[in-house]
Each structure stands twice: as C-alpha cells, then as structure tokens.
Design a protein around this motif. Structure first.
Motif, PDB file in Angstrom:
ATOM      1  N   ARG A  52      30.937  34.221  40.725  1.00 54.90           N
ATOM      2  CA  ARG A  52      31.624  35.079  39.747  1.00 54.90           C
ATOM      3  C   ARG A  52      31.085  36.507  39.787  1.00 54.90           C
ATOM      4  N   PRO A  53      31.926  37.463  39.400  1.00 53.87           N
ATOM      5  CA  PRO A  53      31.463  38.854  39.358  1.00 53.87           C
ATOM      6  C   PRO A  53      30.502  39.046  38.182  1.00 53.87           C
ATOM      7  N   THR A  54      29.781  40.131  38.200  1.00 53.37           N
ATOM      8  CA  THR A  54      28.941  40.461  37.056  1.00 53.37           C
ATOM      9  C   THR A  54      29.806  41.097  35.971  1.00 53.37           C
ATOM     10  N   SER A 104      37.191  42.864  28.908  1.00 52.45           N
ATOM     11  CA  SER A 104      36.177  42.711  29.945  1.00 52.45           C
ATOM     12  C   SER A 104      35.398  41.411  29.757  1.00 52.45           C
ATOM     13  N   GLU A 105      35.013  41.140  28.530  1.00 52.24           N
ATOM     14  CA  GLU A 105      34.254  39.923  28.240  1.00 52.24           C
ATOM     15  C   GLU A 105      35.083  38.674  28.504  1.00 52.24           C
ATOM     16  N   LEU A 128      42.114  37.483  39.475  1.00 51.61           N
ATOM     17  CA  LEU A 128      41.578  38.792  39.120  1.00 51.61           C
ATOM     18  C   LEU A 128      40.858  39.342  40.335  1.00 51.61           C
ATOM     19  N   LYS A 129      41.218  40.554  40.738  1.00 51.08           N
ATOM     20  CA  LYS A 129      40.547  41.186  41.872  1.00 51.08           C
ATOM     21  C   LYS A 129      39.476  42.130  41.338  1.00 51.08           C
ATOM     22  N   VAL A 130      38.246  41.842  41.706  1.00 51.98           N
ATOM     23  CA  VAL A 130      37.109  42.689  41.341  1.00 51.98           C
ATOM     24  C   VAL A 130      36.447  43.080  42.648  1.00 51.98           C
ATOM     25  N   GLY A 131      36.436  44.374  42.923  1.00 51.60           N
ATOM     26  CA  GLY A 131      35.949  44.823  44.222  1.00 51.60           C
ATOM     27  C   GLY A 131      36.900  44.327  45.285  1.00 51.60           C
ATOM     28  N   ASP A 155      33.579  45.534  34.206  1.00 51.13           N
ATOM     29  CA  ASP A 155      33.697  46.805  33.484  1.00 51.13           C
ATOM     30  C   ASP A 155      34.159  47.924  34.417  1.00 51.13           C
ATOM     31  N   ARG A 156      33.518  48.021  35.577  1.00 46.20           N
ATOM     32  CA  ARG A 156      33.884  49.076  36.538  1.00 46.20           C
ATOM     33  C   ARG A 156      35.334  48.932  36.987  1.00 46.20           C
ATOM     34  N   MET A 157      35.779  47.686  37.209  1.00 45.21           N
ATOM     35  CA  MET A 157      37.163  47.446  37.619  1.00 45.21           C
ATOM     36  C   MET A 157      38.120  47.937  36.535  1.00 45.21           C
TER      37      MET A 157
END
Length: 111
Positions: free
Chosen positions: A68-70, A55-56, A3-6, A75-77
């Motif tokens: 890990r991301p917040t 998201s959860e 999963l790419k977050v940011g 959510d923003r992703m």
C-alpha cells in the motif's frame, strides 16, 4: 475501484476490514470503552468534501494491499493539479454506496 498513486495502481477495498480500520483511525473511546463510529465520521467528512478525510479514506481502503502507498503519497497525489479531486470524492461515495459493508450507512446518511 482502483487508485493510481505515483506509478502504481491500488485496489480499494471497502469491506469489513475497511470498516474495522476506520474504527481504529476515527473511533471514539470513552472511559476505555471503544465505540466504532469510524464509518459515520468518514462519511460525514466525505459528504462535505473534506480533502484530509478523502486522503485518509483512500489510504485506509488500501488496507488489503501489502504494498500500500503511504499516507503522504496519497496526500501528494491529491495535491497534484492533475488530480480531479471532485471525481475522486464522487467515485468513493459511489463505491461506498454499493459495497455490502457500507451501503446501509451511506443510505441512512442520505435520508
């Protein structure tokens, strides 16, 4: 599954630790007794394409990553117009149907 977050990629882990964390997040407690049910609740939410549930689940699946991301970053992703949210739902369900810790629950839900 990644999963790419940011700008960072995270490995999603759908093992026993994931199920335990789902139970903490979604678990049911009656008169002080804890009844898991986290996986069942999460699968139900994913099945109806609930974005908050997605998201959860994604956040919880990063449990094994020390960086890990917040939840807010996930959510923003998901809210980003460039994110194919339907593809993410389908990918998560596919991974859950293959992971040893979750595949029987997915199979039973589809029956």
């Amino acid at each position: 599954m990644k999963l790419k977050v940011g700008s960072k990629n995270y490995d999603l882990n759908f093992g026993i630790g994931f199920v335990r964390n789902l139970d903490k997040y979604y678990g049911v407690s009656v008169q002080g007794m804890s009844f898991g049910m986290g996986l069942t609740k999460a699968l139900s939410g994913l099945r109806v394409y609930d974005p908050a549930c997605l998201s959860e689940v994604l956040y919880i699946a990063t449990w094994a990553d020390a960086t890990r991301p917040t939840q807010e970053a996930v959510d923003r992703m998901l809210e980003d117009d460039n994110t194919d949210i339907e593809k993410l739902f389908d990918g998560v369900m596919s991974e859950l149907s293959k992971a040893n810790a979750t595949k029987i629950a997915v199979k039973n839900l589809q029956a």
